[in-house]
Scaffold this motif. Structure first.
Motif, PDB file in Angstrom:
ATOM      1  N   LEU A  70      -9.895   6.994 -24.149  1.00 49.93           N
ATOM      2  CA  LEU A  70     -10.538   7.215 -22.855  1.00 49.93           C
ATOM      3  C   LEU A  70     -10.714   5.898 -22.107  1.00 49.93           C
ATOM      4  O   LEU A  70     -10.371   5.793 -20.928  1.00 49.93           O
ATOM      5  CB  LEU A  70     -11.884   7.907 -23.046  1.00 49.93           C
ATOM      6  N   THR A  71     -11.215   4.898 -22.794  1.00 47.88           N
ATOM      7  CA  THR A  71     -11.437   3.591 -22.165  1.00 47.88           C
ATOM      8  C   THR A  71     -10.133   2.988 -21.672  1.00 47.88           C
ATOM      9  O   THR A  71     -10.046   2.506 -20.533  1.00 47.88           O
ATOM     10  CB  THR A  71     -12.121   2.635 -23.159  1.00 47.88           C
ATOM     11  N   VAL A  77      -5.901   3.444 -15.083  1.00 47.28           N
ATOM     12  CA  VAL A  77      -5.893   4.096 -13.776  1.00 47.28           C
ATOM     13  C   VAL A  77      -6.629   3.243 -12.748  1.00 47.28           C
ATOM     14  O   VAL A  77      -6.146   3.031 -11.630  1.00 47.28           O
ATOM     15  CB  VAL A  77      -6.514   5.508 -13.853  1.00 47.28           C
ATOM     16  N   LEU A  78      -7.802   2.736 -13.115  1.00 45.98           N
ATOM     17  CA  LEU A  78      -8.562   1.906 -12.192  1.00 45.98           C
ATOM     18  C   LEU A  78      -7.787   0.648 -11.810  1.00 45.98           C
ATOM     19  O   LEU A  78      -7.831   0.213 -10.668  1.00 45.98           O
ATOM     20  CB  LEU A  78      -9.923   1.538 -12.784  1.00 45.98           C
ATOM     21  N   SER A  79      -7.046   0.091 -12.760  1.00 42.25           N
ATOM     22  CA  SER A  79      -6.214  -1.078 -12.478  1.00 42.25           C
ATOM     23  C   SER A  79      -5.098  -0.749 -11.504  1.00 42.25           C
ATOM     24  O   SER A  79      -4.763  -1.554 -10.630  1.00 42.25           O
ATOM     25  CB  SER A  79      -5.629  -1.647 -13.774  1.00 42.25           C
ATOM     26  N   GLN A  80      -4.517   0.435 -11.650  1.00 44.71           N
ATOM     27  CA  GLN A  80      -3.446   0.855 -10.730  1.00 44.71           C
ATOM     28  C   GLN A  80      -3.938   0.870  -9.289  1.00 44.71           C
ATOM     29  O   GLN A  80      -3.171   0.638  -8.358  1.00 44.71           O
ATOM     30  CB  GLN A  80      -2.966   2.268 -11.085  1.00 44.71           C
ATOM     31  N   TYR A  81      -5.208   1.176  -9.100  1.00 41.71           N
ATOM     32  CA  TYR A  81      -5.768   1.287  -7.756  1.00 41.71           C
ATOM     33  C   TYR A  81      -6.559   0.045  -7.354  1.00 41.71           C
ATOM     34  O   TYR A  81      -7.269   0.054  -6.354  1.00 41.71           O
ATOM     35  CB  TYR A  81      -6.627   2.556  -7.640  1.00 41.71           C
ATOM     36  N   GLY A  82      -6.441  -1.003  -8.153  1.00 44.02           N
ATOM     37  CA  GLY A  82      -7.082  -2.276  -7.825  1.00 44.02           C
ATOM     38  C   GLY A  82      -8.588  -2.261  -7.950  1.00 44.02           C
ATOM     39  O   GLY A  82      -9.264  -3.092  -7.331  1.00 44.02           O
ATOM     40  N   ILE A  83      -9.130  -1.377  -8.765  1.00 47.56           N
ATOM     41  CA  ILE A  83     -10.578  -1.290  -8.928  1.00 47.56           C
ATOM     42  C   ILE A  83     -11.044  -2.059 -10.153  1.00 47.56           C
ATOM     43  O   ILE A  83     -12.168  -2.538 -10.193  1.00 47.56           O
ATOM     44  CB  ILE A  83     -11.018   0.187  -9.006  1.00 47.56           C
ATOM     45  N   ALA A  84     -10.194  -2.168 -11.164  1.00 47.91           N
ATOM     46  CA  ALA A  84     -10.542  -2.916 -12.385  1.00 47.91           C
ATOM     47  C   ALA A  84      -9.474  -3.955 -12.654  1.00 47.91           C
ATOM     48  O   ALA A  84      -8.345  -3.847 -12.182  1.00 47.91           O
ATOM     49  CB  ALA A  84     -10.659  -1.962 -13.567  1.00 47.91           C
ATOM     50  N   ASN A  85      -9.829  -4.939 -13.439  1.00 50.89           N
ATOM     51  CA  ASN A  85      -8.856  -5.989 -13.792  1.00 50.89           C
ATOM     52  C   ASN A  85      -7.938  -5.529 -14.887  1.00 50.89           C
ATOM     53  O   ASN A  85      -8.235  -4.971 -15.825  1.00 50.89           O
ATOM     54  CB  ASN A  85      -9.600  -7.256 -14.242  1.00 50.89           C
TER      55      ASN A  85
END
Length: 85
Positions: A70-71, A77-85
């Motif tokens: 899950l992590t 996914v968040l990285s794909q959208y520039g939300i996470a590193n």
């Protein structure tokens, strides 16, 4: 004006419901997840990882594996959208 605002804040903090919200407001964070958007993007991809995690739990998979997958999935996914590193 400032004293009125502070006085009102103190009153609200004493409220059993609003006080709980106010005490958590300092550290509150938003989350970019909304259900039923059918966007085939950020929301649907993250929802799928949570769905898989719940199904894995119901199928008695090891919790360590579930949380790791899950992590990693949500972070990807968040990285794909520039939300996470």
């Amino acid at each position: 004006q400032l004293l009125q605002t502070l006085s009102r804040h103190i009153q609200l903090q004493a409220d059993p419901f609003l006080g709980a919200v106010l005490s958590q407001a300092i550290s509150a964070q938003s989350w970019p997840l909304s259900s039923r958007t059918f966007d085939n993007g950020l929301n649907d991809k993250i929802i799928k990882y949570y769905e898989d995690a719940i199904n894995s739990y119901l199928n008695n998979q090891p919790e360590k594996d579930i949380t790791q997958n899950l992590t990693q999935g949500v972070t990807q996914v968040l990285s794909q959208y520039g939300i996470a590193n």
